[in-house]
Design a protein around this motif. Structure first.
Motif, mmCIF file in Angstrom:
data_model
loop_
_atom_site.group_PDB
_atom_site.id
_atom_site.type_symbol
_atom_site.label_atom_id
_atom_site.label_comp_id
_atom_site.label_asym_id
_atom_site.label_seq_id
_atom_site.Cartn_x
_atom_site.Cartn_y
_atom_site.Cartn_z
ATOM 1 N N ASP A 43 10.294 2.830 2.234
ATOM 2 C CA ASP A 43 9.376 2.281 1.230
ATOM 3 C C ASP A 43 9.698 0.814 0.964
ATOM 4 O O ASP A 43 10.836 0.362 1.127
ATOM 5 C CB ASP A 43 9.500 3.028 -0.100
ATOM 6 C CG ASP A 43 8.822 4.377 -0.092
ATOM 7 O OD1 ASP A 43 8.107 4.696 0.876
ATOM 8 O OD2 ASP A 43 9.025 5.138 -1.068
ATOM 9 N N ARG A 55 7.588 0.122 -6.639
ATOM 10 C CA ARG A 55 7.216 0.267 -5.232
ATOM 11 C C ARG A 55 5.961 -0.551 -4.995
ATOM 12 O O ARG A 55 5.134 -0.708 -5.896
ATOM 13 C CB ARG A 55 6.918 1.731 -4.901
ATOM 14 C CG ARG A 55 8.156 2.573 -4.828
ATOM 15 C CD ARG A 55 7.863 4.036 -4.536
ATOM 16 N NE ARG A 55 6.998 4.200 -3.381
ATOM 17 C CZ ARG A 55 6.028 5.113 -3.294
ATOM 18 N NH1 ARG A 55 5.800 5.933 -4.288
ATOM 19 N NH2 ARG A 55 5.299 5.207 -2.222
ATOM 20 N N ASP A 57 3.004 -1.477 -1.559
ATOM 21 C CA ASP A 57 2.665 -1.125 -0.188
ATOM 22 C C ASP A 57 3.093 -2.256 0.753
ATOM 23 O O ASP A 57 3.388 -3.375 0.333
ATOM 24 C CB ASP A 57 1.181 -0.776 -0.040
ATOM 25 C CG ASP A 57 0.247 -1.924 -0.357
ATOM 26 O OD1 ASP A 57 0.513 -3.062 0.085
ATOM 27 O OD2 ASP A 57 -0.770 -1.687 -1.031
ATOM 28 N N GLU A 58 3.139 -1.945 2.024
ATOM 29 C CA GLU A 58 3.641 -2.881 3.022
ATOM 30 C C GLU A 58 2.835 -4.174 3.071
ATOM 31 O O GLU A 58 3.394 -5.268 3.220
ATOM 32 C CB GLU A 58 3.636 -2.213 4.398
ATOM 33 C CG GLU A 58 4.268 -3.048 5.479
ATOM 34 C CD GLU A 58 4.385 -2.314 6.793
ATOM 35 O OE1 GLU A 58 4.912 -2.916 7.746
ATOM 36 O OE2 GLU A 58 3.954 -1.151 6.893
#
Length: 83
Positions: A43, A55, A57-58
């Protein structure tokens, strides 16, 4: 200036799951994962003063890192010298 820097979790300590290693574009640092208990190996997280705080996203991590690379000295100031 203090920034939240995106990185990818590359290891989680088997004895202490609140401790992981995060890769910041080739620079790896120990990071506390206690504030992101949902984060898993692979992650992307935003790290502030050694703590993963969320967190992402990429794609968002890549966009943020591109902006940081464009600011002279921003990454060295946040990550310190590469070991």
């Amino acid at each position: 200036m203090c920034l939240g820097v995106p990185g990818r979790i590359v290891a989680i300590d088997a004895d202490d799951p609140w401790l992981g290693t995060v890769d910041f574009d080739g620079v790896r640092r120990p990071v506390c994962l206690a504030y992101t208990p949902e984060a898993r190996l692979g992650d992307h997280v935003i790290v502030h003063v050694g703590f993963a705080i969320s967190r992402v996203d990429e794609e968002e991590a890549a966009r943020t890192f591109a902006v940081l690379r464009a600011i002279p000295g921003a990454l060295a100031g946040e990550l310190g010298p590469e070991r």
